[in-house]
Design an enzyme around this catalytic site. Structure first.
Site, PDB file in Angstrom:
ATOM      1  N   CYS A   1       6.576  -6.487   8.165  1.00  0.00           N
ATOM      2  CA  CYS A   1       8.076  -5.896   8.337  1.00  0.00           C
ATOM      3  C   CYS A   1       8.172  -6.455  10.066  1.00  0.00           C
ATOM      4  O   CYS A   1       7.483  -7.442  10.345  1.00  0.00           O
ATOM      5  CB  CYS A   1       7.589  -4.081   9.167  1.00  0.00           C
ATOM      6  SG  CYS A   1       9.478  -3.448  10.225  1.00  0.00           S
TER       7      CYS A   1
ATOM      8  N   CYS B   1       1.726  -1.876  15.996  1.00  0.00           N
ATOM      9  CA  CYS B   1       1.623  -0.695  14.222  1.00  0.00           C
ATOM     10  C   CYS B   1       0.538  -2.602  13.903  1.00  0.00           C
ATOM     11  O   CYS B   1       1.287  -3.528  14.344  1.00  0.00           O
ATOM     12  CB  CYS B   1       3.054  -1.039  14.339  1.00  0.00           C
ATOM     13  SG  CYS B   1       3.006  -1.183  12.734  1.00  0.00           S
TER      14      CYS B   1
ATOM     15  N   GLU C   1       0.741  -0.966  -0.344  1.00  0.00           N
ATOM     16  CA  GLU C   1      -0.194   0.028  -0.007  1.00  0.00           C
ATOM     17  C   GLU C   1       0.873   1.585   0.336  1.00  0.00           C
ATOM     18  O   GLU C   1       2.071   1.225   0.300  1.00  0.00           O
ATOM     19  CB  GLU C   1      -0.820   0.019   1.054  1.00  0.00           C
ATOM     20  CG  GLU C   1      -2.166  -0.817   1.509  1.00  0.00           C
ATOM     21  CD  GLU C   1      -2.739  -0.760   2.224  1.00  0.00           C
ATOM     22  OE1 GLU C   1      -3.573  -1.641   2.272  1.00  0.00           O
ATOM     23  OE2 GLU C   1      -2.417  -0.600   3.459  1.00  0.00           O
TER      24      GLU C   1
ATOM     25  N   CYS D   1       6.562  -4.673  16.296  1.00  0.00           N
ATOM     26  CA  CYS D   1       5.990  -2.711  17.141  1.00  0.00           C
ATOM     27  C   CYS D   1       4.643  -3.201  16.995  1.00  0.00           C
ATOM     28  O   CYS D   1       3.946  -3.796  16.588  1.00  0.00           O
ATOM     29  CB  CYS D   1       6.192  -1.532  16.485  1.00  0.00           C
ATOM     30  SG  CYS D   1       8.058  -0.960  16.147  1.00  0.00           S
TER      31      CYS D   1
ATOM     32  N   CYS E   1      -1.145   6.155   9.733  1.00  0.00           N
ATOM     33  CA  CYS E   1      -0.576   5.711  10.834  1.00  0.00           C
ATOM     34  C   CYS E   1      -0.249   4.590  11.018  1.00  0.00           C
ATOM     35  O   CYS E   1      -0.843   4.299  12.107  1.00  0.00           O
ATOM     36  CB  CYS E   1       1.188   6.984  11.410  1.00  0.00           C
ATOM     37  SG  CYS E   1       1.631   7.951  10.654  1.00  0.00           S
TER      38      CYS E   1
ATOM     39  N   GLY F   1       7.331  -1.204   6.988  1.00  0.00           N
ATOM     40  CA  GLY F   1       8.326  -1.947   6.627  1.00  0.00           C
ATOM     41  C   GLY F   1       8.917  -0.782   7.353  1.00  0.00           C
ATOM     42  O   GLY F   1       8.869   0.776   7.412  1.00  0.00           O
ATOM     43  N   GLU F   2      10.645  -1.303   7.632  1.00  0.00           N
ATOM     44  CA  GLU F   2      11.706  -0.873   8.307  1.00  0.00           C
ATOM     45  C   GLU F   2      12.835  -0.796   6.805  1.00  0.00           C
ATOM     46  O   GLU F   2      13.585  -1.541   6.581  1.00  0.00           O
ATOM     47  CB  GLU F   2      11.727  -1.757   8.962  1.00  0.00           C
ATOM     48  CG  GLU F   2      13.988  -0.844  10.171  1.00  0.00           C
ATOM     49  CD  GLU F   2      13.722   0.026  10.518  1.00  0.00           C
ATOM     50  OE1 GLU F   2      12.660   1.114  10.674  1.00  0.00           O
ATOM     51  OE2 GLU F   2      14.409   0.930   9.577  1.00  0.00           O
TER      52      GLU F   2
ATOM     53  N   CYS G   1       3.247   8.529   0.970  1.00  0.00           N
ATOM     54  CA  CYS G   1       3.895   7.900   1.820  1.00  0.00           C
ATOM     55  C   CYS G   1       4.377   6.345   0.809  1.00  0.00           C
ATOM     56  O   CYS G   1       2.811   5.306   0.713  1.00  0.00           O
ATOM     57  CB  CYS G   1       2.265   7.753   2.939  1.00  0.00           C
ATOM     58  SG  CYS G   1       3.285   6.362   4.206  1.00  0.00           S
TER      59      CYS G   1
HETATM   60  N1  SAH Z   1       9.314   1.478  10.052  1.00  0.00           N
HETATM   61  C1  SAH Z   1       9.762   2.743  10.133  1.00  0.00           C
HETATM   62  C2  SAH Z   1       8.585   3.626   8.999  1.00  0.00           C
HETATM   63  C3  SAH Z   1       6.993   3.136   9.037  1.00  0.00           C
HETATM   64  S1  SAH Z   1       5.906   3.599  10.673  1.00  0.00           S
HETATM   65  C4  SAH Z   1       9.380   3.155  11.187  1.00  0.00           C
HETATM   66  O1  SAH Z   1       8.725   2.669  12.290  1.00  0.00           O
HETATM   67  O2  SAH Z   1       9.825   4.248  11.642  1.00  0.00           O
HETATM   68  C5  SAH Z   1       5.469   4.899  10.214  1.00  0.00           C
HETATM   69  C6  SAH Z   1       5.226   5.562  11.558  1.00  0.00           C
HETATM   70  O3  SAH Z   1       3.405   4.708  12.384  1.00  0.00           O
HETATM   71  C7  SAH Z   1       6.434   5.284  12.630  1.00  0.00           C
HETATM   72  O4  SAH Z   1       6.116   6.261  13.787  1.00  0.00           O
HETATM   73  C8  SAH Z   1       4.846   4.196  13.659  1.00  0.00           C
HETATM   74  O5  SAH Z   1       5.363   4.539  14.530  1.00  0.00           O
HETATM   75  C9  SAH Z   1       4.295   4.802  13.510  1.00  0.00           C
HETATM   76  N2  SAH Z   1       3.134   3.404  13.701  1.00  0.00           N
HETATM   77  C10 SAH Z   1       2.982   2.867  14.053  1.00  0.00           C
HETATM   78  N3  SAH Z   1       1.780   2.131  14.084  1.00  0.00           N
HETATM   79  C11 SAH Z   1       0.767   3.555  14.716  1.00  0.00           C
HETATM   80  C12 SAH Z   1      -0.567   3.095  15.421  1.00  0.00           C
HETATM   81  N4  SAH Z   1      -1.390   2.642  15.364  1.00  0.00           N
HETATM   82  N5  SAH Z   1      -0.602   4.238  15.512  1.00  0.00           N
HETATM   83  C13 SAH Z   1       0.019   6.007  14.764  1.00  0.00           C
HETATM   84  N6  SAH Z   1       1.174   5.847  14.419  1.00  0.00           N
HETATM   85  C14 SAH Z   1       1.865   4.471  13.953  1.00  0.00           C
HETATM   86 FE1  SF4 Z   2       7.662  -0.937  13.644  1.00  0.00          FE
HETATM   87 FE2  SF4 Z   2       7.634   0.528  11.897  1.00  0.00          FE
HETATM   88 FE3  SF4 Z   2       7.789  -1.873  11.610  1.00  0.00          FE
HETATM   89 FE4  SF4 Z   2       5.604  -0.868  12.299  1.00  0.00          FE
HETATM   90  S1  SF4 Z   2       6.530   0.082  10.775  1.00  0.00           S
HETATM   91  S2  SF4 Z   2       6.343  -2.647  13.010  1.00  0.00           S
HETATM   92  S3  SF4 Z   2       5.888   0.733  13.391  1.00  0.00           S
HETATM   93  S4  SF4 Z   2       8.953  -1.255  12.540  1.00  0.00           S
END
Ligand code: SAH
Ligand code: SF4
Length: 362
Positions: free
Chosen positions: A114, A121, A91, A118, A354, A181-182, A107
């Site tokens: 990923c 997420c 996406e 986390c 996000c 993804g990271e 975005c």
């Molecule tokens: N993996 C990378 C980029 C993608 S995630 C990273 O983690 O930075 C993009 C952002 O979305 C990150 O700042 C993450 O902390 C935030 N995020 C993830 N799950 C979320 C949620 N359920 N609500 C709000 N922000 C979230």
């Molecule tokens: Fe964590 Fe970013 Fe991966 Fe979600 S996409 S699991 S926030 S590293």
């Protein structure tokens, strides 16, 4: 195997064209066809001799991505679901920048799923299927640019006089690696993508942001391996105890190490590191967290993006923070002289906010 031209940076395209015994201007024409005119095949490149087009078809190809669905949110955010050659889906999300102005932030995703896990997420819950190739990252941008051109209204061009008639309406102003993804776990494909985005697609380095959960070796390698785009770090907690609980990456690269790496990052002048901070109700939204955050970021040119947690369809162990708590957190940081914004949650109603990306094709 045929060479996919969307895997190549400018120097590689030049070298390939040189290898075919052609003049350098042919490489420039091809780059223009792919990245300005959005050509779908070498046969579209009508100012190349037929013999060269045939030769290119023999040794090379131009990939495309298949847009299978797009949904628009009440706030104008659009989510795009793409299918890749192996049937996997990813996406991208297009977010209007400022109401009334026809500029967007796109975005994009760097992986399918990923591996970082986390706990708040949705993408993290999927685990990692695979890395995206450079062309799959680049094709997200090209496909959305094509879509924006196709859906532009005549008035879009009229209201945006800075846009020339070859590229009417609705342009993308910013690219952020904040989808699935990271990005630093897919280092080399992401570095080639950054080179293509800033060189051949033509985005200024200041308009591109890579967001990482805090993969320290990747952050250290960034400056020597690609264009110096903006860095965003998802901090999300102010103690190792809390960060360990919500972001497993912290066990490997704890707060001290991560922030020291940020302190040493060779920031170009007038730039800051963005620290993202997802506010999870009752977990990390206390005044003490805000005060600790101020202390942690001392000595780093930074700005903070507060992101109130976006709950998703599936059940979650987390809740949104109280609005009052968000305001207090924000004002504590402001009072301490920090640059901070509360990021409004775009596209929540279409699961495009996000952390909500799952790329399920149902
Ligand atoms: N993996 C990378 C980029 C993608 S995630 C990273 O983690 O930075 C993009 C952002 O979305 C990150 O700042 C993450 O902390 C935030 N995020 C993830 N799950 C979320 C949620 N359920 N609500 C709000 N922000 C979230
Ligand atoms: Fe964590 Fe970013 Fe991966 Fe979600 S996409 S699991 S926030 S590293």
């Amino acid at each position: 195997m045929k060479i996919n031209f969307k895997q190549l940076n400018r120097a590689e395209i030049y070298s390939c064209i040189h290898g075919l015994g052609q003049e350098p201007y042919r490489a420039e024409q091809i780059i223009n066809w792919i990245y300005e005119k959005h050509a779908m095949s070498f046969d579209d490149m009508t100012n190349l001799p037929l013999t060269l087009r045939a030769e290119l078809n023999n040794i090379a190809l131009l990939s495309n991505i298949n847009l299978i669905k797009n949904s628009t949110s009440a706030d104008g955010t659009e989510k795009f679901l793409f299918q890749l050659d192996d049937g996997e889906t990813i996406e991208s999300v297009l977010i209007p920048n400022v109401r009334g102005k026809k500029l967007y932030t796109l975005c994009i995703s760097s992986q399918i799923g990923c591996a970082m896990g986390c706990t708040f997420c949705e993408t993290g819950k999927l685990g990692l299927t695979r890395n995206l190739r450079t062309h799959e990252i680049i094709d997200q941008i090209l496909a959305v640019q094509r879509y924006l051109k196709k859906t532009a209204l005549p008035s879009d061009t009229a209201s945006s006089p800075q846009i020339d008639s070859d590229d009417p309406g609705r342009p993308i102003a910013n690219i952020v690696f904040m989808g699935m993804g990271e990005p630093l776990h897919n280092f080399s494909e992401v570095m080639t993508s950054l080179s293509i985005i800033t060189d051949m697609i033509g985005f200024s380095k200041r308009k591109v942001t890579l967001s990482t959960s805090g993969v320290v070796p990747g952050i250290r390698m960034l400056p020597d391996n690609g264009p110096l785009i903006n860095l965003a770090v998802s901090l999300n907690a102010t103690t190792d105890r809390t960060r360990n609980a919500i972001m497993p990456v912290n066990k490997k690269y704890p707060l001290n190490t991560l922030l020291q790496t940020c302190r040493e990052f060779p920031l170009p002048s007038n730039r800051q590191i963005t620290f993202e901070y997802v506010l999870l109700g009752g977990v990390n939204d206390y005044k003490d967290d805000a005060l600790r955050l101020v202390r942690l970021l001392k000595g780093i040119r930074s700005k903070i993006n507060l992101i109130p947690f976006n709950p998703s369809g599936s059940s979650s162990e987390y809740i949104k923070p109280d609005e009052q708590k968000v305001l207090e957190f924000h004002s504590t940081l402001l009072k301490a002289g920090m640059t901070v914004i509360v990021r409004k949650s775009s596209g929540n109603d279409i699961s495009a906010a996000c952390g909500q990306l799952r790329a399920a094709y149902i």
